[in-house]
Every structure is written in C-alpha cells, then in structure tokens.
Write a protein that holds these residues in place. Structure first.
Motif, mmCIF file in Angstrom:
data_model
loop_
_atom_site.group_PDB
_atom_site.id
_atom_site.type_symbol
_atom_site.label_atom_id
_atom_site.label_comp_id
_atom_site.label_asym_id
_atom_site.label_seq_id
_atom_site.Cartn_x
_atom_site.Cartn_y
_atom_site.Cartn_z
ATOM 1 N N GLU A 7 0.844 -1.179 0.000
ATOM 2 C CA GLU A 7 0.000 0.000 0.000
ATOM 3 C C GLU A 7 0.886 1.238 0.000
ATOM 4 O OE1 GLU A 7 -2.842 0.138 3.119
ATOM 5 O OE2 GLU A 7 -3.518 -1.921 2.823
ATOM 6 N N ALA A 8 0.375 2.315 -0.535
ATOM 7 C CA ALA A 8 1.138 3.566 -0.580
ATOM 8 C C ALA A 8 0.310 4.692 0.028
ATOM 9 C CB ALA A 8 1.518 3.916 -2.011
ATOM 10 N N MET A 9 0.998 5.570 0.744
ATOM 11 C CA MET A 9 0.372 6.771 1.289
ATOM 12 C C MET A 9 1.070 7.986 0.697
ATOM 13 S SD MET A 9 -0.170 5.777 5.329
ATOM 14 C CE MET A 9 -1.045 7.311 5.651
ATOM 15 N N GLY A 156 8.632 0.237 7.650
ATOM 16 C CA GLY A 156 7.816 -0.653 8.459
ATOM 17 C C GLY A 156 7.869 -2.107 8.050
ATOM 18 N N VAL A 157 9.003 -2.563 7.485
ATOM 19 C CA VAL A 157 9.155 -3.987 7.183
ATOM 20 C C VAL A 157 9.578 -4.712 8.468
ATOM 21 C CG1 VAL A 157 10.387 -5.719 5.822
ATOM 22 C CG2 VAL A 157 9.800 -3.506 4.796
ATOM 23 N N PHE A 158 8.803 -5.720 8.853
ATOM 24 C CA PHE A 158 9.104 -6.492 10.067
ATOM 25 C C PHE A 158 9.038 -7.987 9.755
ATOM 26 C CE2 PHE A 158 7.573 -2.495 11.837
ATOM 27 C CZ PHE A 158 8.418 -2.294 12.916
ATOM 28 N N GLY A 159 9.743 -8.754 10.573
ATOM 29 C CA GLY A 159 9.561 -10.199 10.561
ATOM 30 C C GLY A 159 10.183 -10.947 9.406
ATOM 31 N N PRO A 172 5.154 -6.670 5.251
ATOM 32 C CA PRO A 172 5.898 -6.097 4.123
ATOM 33 C C PRO A 172 6.126 -4.599 4.200
ATOM 34 C CG PRO A 172 3.628 -6.517 3.486
ATOM 35 C CD PRO A 172 3.784 -7.085 4.870
ATOM 36 N N GLY A 173 5.479 -3.927 5.148
ATOM 37 C CA GLY A 173 5.624 -2.483 5.232
ATOM 38 C C GLY A 173 4.790 -1.779 4.185
ATOM 39 N N MET A 174 5.045 -0.504 4.031
ATOM 40 C CA MET A 174 4.290 0.272 3.056
ATOM 41 C C MET A 174 5.197 1.321 2.433
ATOM 42 S SD MET A 174 1.814 2.379 5.633
ATOM 43 C CE MET A 174 0.699 2.704 4.263
ATOM 44 N N GLU A 175 4.736 1.870 1.324
ATOM 45 C CA GLU A 175 5.451 2.948 0.669
ATOM 46 C C GLU A 175 4.855 4.278 1.093
ATOM 47 O OE1 GLU A 175 5.662 2.514 -3.556
ATOM 48 O OE2 GLU A 175 6.614 0.531 -3.457
#
Length: 549
Positions: A7-9, A156-159, A172-175
C-alpha cells in the motif's frame, strides 16, 4: 522485497529521521503552510532513542525556528558559565588561557543540553502543529519515480527470516510517497549513502572525514559538581600523532557528560578508541572528579568533521539531504545541532516555495545554494582548514596553525586559502606491521569498564531472529585481508564489541558479527580498511534506547 505489492500513502513531504534537522524541517513546513501534509519516520523506538550528542547547543538555529522556545518550555536550561581548555599529559595538564582562543570558540550564550530531550520536545511542538510522527519505523529502501527521481521510501518492514527471505510472520511495510523526500538520517545514513552514490552528489567534494564520539553520563558528588562548566581537552591519552579530544560538561542534577572523540583518520590499526576513552578517565584530574560517582549511561556515534570541502551536494532529484547527512559539524567548536536546525529550516522553505509553484520531484537547487551561502556556510567557512591542518601537522602543529587560521578568518581572510583533505579514513589505515601493538590497562570496573558491560548501559536491543543489518560484501575479506594485513581492526574500532575473531584449536580464525550489540554508530561502515562492511537499518525500534543523551 521488490516483488511485494505494498500500500502507498501520499504526502507533500516525507522526512526520514526525527533528529534536530528533520524535526526543524517539519516544524518550518507547518509554520509556512498549516495544511502541508508532513510525515516524519523515526527508526528509534521513540523520538530521542537514537540521539547522541555532546552537547553544548548554540541556540541560533532554534532562535531562527522557534524564537519563543524559552516560553514554550524547551529543556534548555543550563547556560554555559565557565569555559576551560586543557592540553593533557599523563600526570598533569596545562590550561590554555581563554583570551588566546579565537572568538568562535567562546561558549558564552550556549547551553548544556540533552539533545535527546530537545528532540522529544521538538517532536511535541511538531505534533501540536499537525505533523505525523511515526517512531519504530525504519526506512529500508528508496522508491523511485518514472524519471529516475526519488519519490518515497519503504518503511515498516518487520519479521523477515534470518536469511532475509519472506516468512509467515513478515510484515511487508508500506510505501510513503512525497512531492519531496528529506533524508535526515544523521552520519552515514544508509539511504543517504545510496542517494549520494546514485546521483554522484560527492563528485566535486573531498572525502568526508569522521570521528568516533563516545560518551558516558555520570552522577557525581554534589561537592564536585559545577553546573554550567564546560571543559575540553586534547593530548593524552591520544598523544600528538593521533587527533581528537575530550569533553566534560556539567549539566544539572549533579550529572556530568564525559566523552571523547577519536578522529578516524588514525594510521595504527592497533589503536583501540574505546580503550583510549576508558584510559582518559584515569587521568588524575578526571579521576578526582568522578571518584565516588557512578556511570548511568553509555553510547557512541560517529561525527562528521570534513567541513565545507567534504559537503556533498545537498539536493537531488526528488529530495534533499539535511544535517549530518550532508556533514555540517563545526569541528573545533564540536557543534552541529544548530547547523542541522538551519538546514532543516532552509530545506523546508525551498520545498514550500517549489510546491507553491506547482513543482514536485525535481532538484531543490535553491536549498543547496542557501545552505552554502547562509548561516551554515558562513559558520563552516571560518574553520574549514582545521581538520586538514590536524591531519598534516598532528596535535601541536595543527593547534598552532589552525588557531592562527581561525583568528585570520575572524577578520574575513585566510593566508592558507582552502586546504583539501587527502585520503578517506579507511584508506588512512596502515598495515599492522608498520606499527607496534598498544598495551591497554585492564578496566577497573569503577572508573573504566569493559565494552560489553558498558553496552548494557546503552540499553540496546535487536530482535535476534531478523537478518543481520551489518552486511559483508565478501565474507572472506575479514580474515584473509583485514586480519592478515591489518590485525583485524574491526575488533577494536567498534565501540560496542560487535566484531570478533574467534579462534579454536586446530581451525582457522572465524569472523563473528554480534549485531545485537550494535549502537548504530556506523564506524564500521567508515573505518573498515577494505570497505567491506555496509551498515543498513535493522527493523524499526531496534538499537539503543538512550534516555537523555
């Protein structure tokens, strides 16, 4: 990770790093346009968790940004009332009279502060204005637009699995996309390093020069405490061939900051910066001050010292470098926070004007020009020859000629022009067989401490199942080259004991990386003689948790 759809913000401006530069930019953008959509992403567990600085603050940067900071309750309450300069010998010291020091070295009007707490306060001001601040959000990669410009970051990439692959618990985090991206990662930030290389931002500048700063907070006997006293020393234990210096700052609550900066251009790979710092505390003057006290915190961080000659171009397609991502520390003053604040303010003003003009994703050349011609450029121009002179002439020669040059610059000229830096700090390292090993005293556990004991006082923590954030280009180099030729300097230059060579009977030495200890100082990325180690950001929230550094 490139194949993952995220997802992107969308924002007007995305800022990486909640230090003095990034927060100043966020605040200034909101001052100029309350409707400007601004986000600040901070890799530390909270704002201030990764902030480490001396720090004697020149308030000029904050004066320009928030003139009523006193009324707003900024944690800036300990004015400097006494300045001391010493040249140290092993058993004594010689004080340099204040009147021979160039005026710019005078700390009158400055304040002893915790920059971690100053940044926490600045974050509060920014949030009250509507800035979104997300701590615990590491920015792991850049996002590029269709024309090769930077348009955002992945955060926000974790795990991830230990080998870097995607696992069942991976987030996966976000853009986060912006019309402009500001990188205010501090010294040797991983994204800033990538941007500088991609766009050749340092093609016309000298190699950046660095020092390793180490710091402890001590609570001392109230009878020995002198709130507002600032002391700087040079000489022992580093001697006359290795440059650097120490500081002792008396803040409030019977606390003192004790620290050392070791310039990373040292030649002898046997030098052990951390142990030089520990040895300093056994000097009679320092030992007497600390006797009966206790150390309550420890940390380390690299600092830039190259000055104007080493400043990369600060603007690139889609964004800007702020603060120590450019390298804005005034070396002899040991101050960069005021310049970081100036740079954040100027970048914000350039981005605001560009957005108002309907621009996005282009190069903010006006910011780079303002940085070099404004208060930052003027501040650094006066001291531009100090680091090159120290490199050429060592402690005493550098002190004499550098002091003379700063006096000349006070009156607007220099007989030396602008001197250049030579080798990078990595290239300065010489083979071990050219130097003698150094025998360091064992820490006594009262004044001096072993690294692992002290690292516990940085409150650092890393999730051990994640990929190591310290990457080797070639896994054979540490043993085959660095150990064989340079006596394995990573085992010494790291102030947190991350690197070690493990030897077992009957087998070859093995290179071990204890990334859990890392305090994010970036020294390995800078000083490794083979340039084989790359520091990258671990997952968000990991690393040191400095209370009030």
């Amino acid at each position: 990770m490139a194949e993952i759809e995220r997802e992107a913000m969308e924002y007007d401006v995305v800022i990486v790093g909640a230090g003095p530069a990034g927060l100043s930019a966020a605040i200034r953008l909101k001052q100029l346009d309350p409707d400007c959509n601004v986000v600040v992403l901070e890799k530390g567990s909270e704002v201030g968790a990764h902030i480490l600085s001396g720090a004697v603050l020149d308030p000029s940067g904050l004066d320009a940004l928030i003139p009523d900071w006193k009324e707003k309750g900024a944690p800036i309450t300990v004015p400097v009332k006494e300045d001391n300069f010493y040249v140290m010998g092993e058993a004594g010291q010689m004080r340099l009279p204040n009147f021979i020091m160039p005026p710019l070295m005078n700390n009158h009007g400055n304040y002893i502060v915790s920059m971690g707490n100053v940044c926490r306060w600045m974050a509060e001001q920014a949030e009250e204005m509507g800035v979104e601040i997300f701590p615990g959000m590491s920015c792991s990669e850049l996002v590029f637009g269709d024309n090769g410009e930077v348009k955002g970051v992945v955060a926000g990439v974790f795990g991830l699995e230990a080998d870097g692959t995607i696992g069942p618990n991976t987030e996966p985090g976000m853009e986060l996309h912006g019309k402009y991206l500001f990188l205010s990662e501090g010294v040797r930030g991983s994204l800033s390093k990538e941007v500088i290389a991609k766009y050749g931002l340092d093609n016309d500048s000298d190699p950046q020069k660095f020092g390793l700063g180490m710091k402890e907070i001590w609570e001392i006997d109230p009878d020995k405490h002198n709130e507002g006293e600032v002391t700087h020393t040079m000489g022992w234990p580093l001697g006359t061939k290795n440059t650097g210096g120490t500081f002792i700052y008396h803040l409030d609550n019977n606390q003192v900051y004790v620290g050392m900066i070791v310039d990373l251009n040292y030649k002898n790979p046997h030098l052990f910066p951390y142990m030089e710092f520990q040895r300093f505390k056994h000097h009679p003057m320092v030992a007497e001050l600390l006797k009966g006290g206790k150390r309550v915190a420890y940390g380390a961080r690299a600092v830039t010292k190259g000055g104007t000659q080493s400043m990369a171009k600060a603007a690139f397609p889609g964004g800007a470098l702020l603060g120590c991502s450019v390298g804005l520390v005034n070396l002899p003053r040991i101050k960069g926070n005021h310049n970081a604040m100036h740079s954040g303010r100027q970048a914000a003003e350039a981005a605001y004007a560009a957005i108002q003009a309907g621009r996005a994703g282009d190069t903010l050349d006006e910011y780079d020009s303002a940085l070099r011609s404004g208060p930052v450029g003027k501040d650094l121009k006066k001291v531009r020859n100090v680091a090159p002179l120290n490199s050429r002439f060592g402690l005493l020669g550098g002190l004499a000629v550098g002091g003379f040059d700063m006096w000349c610059n006070t009156f607007g000229f220099s007989l030396l022009g602008t001197l250049n830096h030579g080798k990078s700090d990595a290239e300065a390292t010489e083979p071990a067989d050219k130097h003698k090993p150094i025998d360091y005293p064992k820490p006594d556990g009262t004044l001096s401490f072993d690294r692992l004991t002290n690292v516990a006082f940085s409150f650092t923590n890393h999730e051990e199942s994640q990929p190591a954030h310290l990457k080797l280009t070639d896994a054979s180099v540490p043993v085959d080259v660095n150990l064989a030729k340079f006596a394995g300097p990573s085992a010494r230059y790291c102030p947190a004991g991350v690197y070690e060579f493990v030897e077992e009977p009957g087998s070859a030495p093995k290179f071990q990386i204890n990334f859990q200890n890392c305090v994010h100082c970036k020294t390995c990325d800078i000083k490794d003689p083979s340039q084989n180690i790359t520091w990258t950001t671990p997952q968000g929230g990991d690393g040191p948790n400095y209370p009030n550094m």
